[in-house]
Design a protein around this motif. Structure first.
Motif, PDB file in Angstrom:
ATOM      1  N   LEU A  32      -1.507  18.441   4.461  1.00  0.00           N
ATOM      2  CA  LEU A  32      -1.446  17.551   3.437  1.00  0.00           C
ATOM      3  C   LEU A  32      -2.741  17.212   2.941  1.00  0.00           C
ATOM      4  N   TYR A  75       0.726   5.652  -0.447  1.00  0.00           N
ATOM      5  CA  TYR A  75      -0.069   6.860  -0.691  1.00  0.00           C
ATOM      6  C   TYR A  75       0.718   8.119  -1.275  1.00  0.00           C
ATOM      7  N   ASP A  89       0.254  -2.109  10.750  1.00  0.00           N
ATOM      8  CA  ASP A  89      -0.284  -1.489  11.939  1.00  0.00           C
ATOM      9  C   ASP A  89      -1.000  -0.047  11.607  1.00  0.00           C
ATOM     10  N   ASN A  90      -1.491   0.076  10.414  1.00  0.00           N
ATOM     11  CA  ASN A  90      -2.124   1.201  10.240  1.00  0.00           C
ATOM     12  C   ASN A  90      -1.043   2.427  10.264  1.00  0.00           C
ATOM     13  N   ASP A  91       0.200   2.238  10.047  1.00  0.00           N
ATOM     14  CA  ASP A  91       1.282   3.230  10.272  1.00  0.00           C
ATOM     15  C   ASP A  91       1.746   3.346   8.739  1.00  0.00           C
ATOM     16  N   MET A  92       2.387   4.560   8.625  1.00  0.00           N
ATOM     17  CA  MET A  92       2.982   4.723   7.154  1.00  0.00           C
ATOM     18  C   MET A  92       4.287   5.717   7.467  1.00  0.00           C
ATOM     19  N   ARG A  93       5.178   6.019   6.467  1.00  0.00           N
ATOM     20  CA  ARG A  93       6.338   6.879   6.495  1.00  0.00           C
ATOM     21  C   ARG A  93       6.364   7.482   5.209  1.00  0.00           C
ATOM     22  N   PHE A  94       6.947   8.794   5.400  1.00  0.00           N
ATOM     23  CA  PHE A  94       7.007   9.692   4.525  1.00  0.00           C
ATOM     24  C   PHE A  94       8.199   9.737   3.634  1.00  0.00           C
ATOM     25  N   GLY A  95       8.237   9.953   2.359  1.00  0.00           N
ATOM     26  CA  GLY A  95       9.330  10.331   1.648  1.00  0.00           C
ATOM     27  C   GLY A  95       9.571  11.637   1.781  1.00  0.00           C
ATOM     28  N   ALA A  96      10.877  12.413   1.447  1.00  0.00           N
ATOM     29  CA  ALA A  96      11.091  13.760   1.556  1.00  0.00           C
ATOM     30  C   ALA A  96      10.568  14.555   0.708  1.00  0.00           C
ATOM     31  N   VAL A  98      -4.702   6.659  -3.256  1.00  0.00           N
ATOM     32  CA  VAL A  98      -4.404   5.489  -2.340  1.00  0.00           C
ATOM     33  C   VAL A  98      -4.108   4.299  -3.192  1.00  0.00           C
ATOM     34  N   PHE A 137       4.274  14.285  -1.716  1.00  0.00           N
ATOM     35  CA  PHE A 137       4.849  13.433  -0.845  1.00  0.00           C
ATOM     36  C   PHE A 137       4.234  12.151  -1.386  1.00  0.00           C
ATOM     37  N   ARG A 160       0.755  -1.083   0.067  1.00  0.00           N
ATOM     38  CA  ARG A 160       0.097   0.138   0.070  1.00  0.00           C
ATOM     39  C   ARG A 160       0.795   1.210  -0.040  1.00  0.00           C
ATOM     40  N   ASP A 173       3.004   2.447   3.502  1.00  0.00           N
ATOM     41  CA  ASP A 173       2.017   1.642   4.665  1.00  0.00           C
ATOM     42  C   ASP A 173       3.143   0.757   5.135  1.00  0.00           C
ATOM     43  N   TYR A 189       0.375  12.120  -1.369  1.00  0.00           N
ATOM     44  CA  TYR A 189      -0.230  13.541  -0.999  1.00  0.00           C
ATOM     45  C   TYR A 189       0.261  14.605  -1.524  1.00  0.00           C
TER      46      TYR A 189
END
Lengths: 110, 114
Positions: A43, A33, A95-102, A48, A88, A31, A92, A35
């Motif tokens: 954002l 995303y 655990d319903n968490d995500m991390r962004f690119g720069a 998705v 951005f 998954r 995913d 933005y």
């Protein structure tokens, strides 16, 4: 350590041109995303992507996801000035968490 | 798109002071997040919160930070003793129970520590 790498980080393009922003990530994820952020603003969710091969299109923007290559692309078709913003991707990580690119700061010039 | 609200929109504080940032949740959303964005930089994850407990936190989220839902409605981020480097935009985000949705971001609180 998880890496989410976007390139380019800065993109200046002429109106009417096409270009692609890339998002590579280092973990297993199906998954992703996208933005958009305007200067000084929050954002806004654009796309998705929930599975390998997913493709979504909205206006002049099209996003795709290749989970095997751990790569997502955001393609801009016939850019217009209103698309100027920072884009951005976010991966995913479970655990319903995500991390962004720069982020990729896009400037479209008339 | 569901609307998330945050208060205050701007806050200026002196170094060493405590600040509390508030986020008003969407009623059926279960997952809450705080992110930080230093001016012009990337969006950094701070903490995720589910079922009144922290489920994940980053290394940024040290003992100076805490989160809670004090009255079962508002979701707060507290910074106990602010430092200059805490100056940033703080966003809360929510996610619904579906599990396959995106996170919806609030408008942010711009914190300036002097």
């Amino acid at each position: 350590e998880l890496k989410v790498e976007q390139n380019p980080l800065f993109l200046s393009m002429q109106e009417g041109k096409n270009y692609t922003i890339y998002c590579n990530y280092s973990t297993t994820s199906d998954r992703l995303y996208w933005y958009r952020q305007d200067p000084g603003k929050s954002l806004e969710s654009l796309f998705v992507l929930l599975s390998n091969g997913a493709v979504k299109q909205e206006g002049r923007l099209m996003a795709s996801l290749d989970t095997k290559a751990r790569l997502s692309t955001l393609h801009i078709t016939a850019a217009v000035h209103d698309l100027s913003a920072t884009y951005f991707c976010a991966v995913d990580i479970g655990d319903n968490d995500m991390r962004f690119g720069a982020g990729t700061r896009l400037t479209v010039k008339p | 798109e569901p609307e998330v609200t945050q208060t205050p929109s701007h806050q200026v504080t002196q170094m060493g002071q405590e600040v509390i940032l508030r986020c008003v949740p969407i009623s059926n959303h279960l997952y809450f997040y705080w992110y930080r964005q230093i001016l012009g930089q990337k969006v950094e994850f701070l903490v995720s919160f589910y079922n009144n407990e922290i489920s994940e936190k980053s290394e940024i989220f040290d003992d100076q930070f805490s989160v809670e839902r004090p009255d079962g409605s508002n979701f707060t981020l507290k910074i106990r003793s602010t430092k200059l480097e805490d100056s940033a935009m703080y966003f809360c985000a929510h996610k619904g129970p579906g599990g396959r949705e995106t996170q919806y971001f609030g408008p942010g609180t711009r914190l300036l520590v002097l």
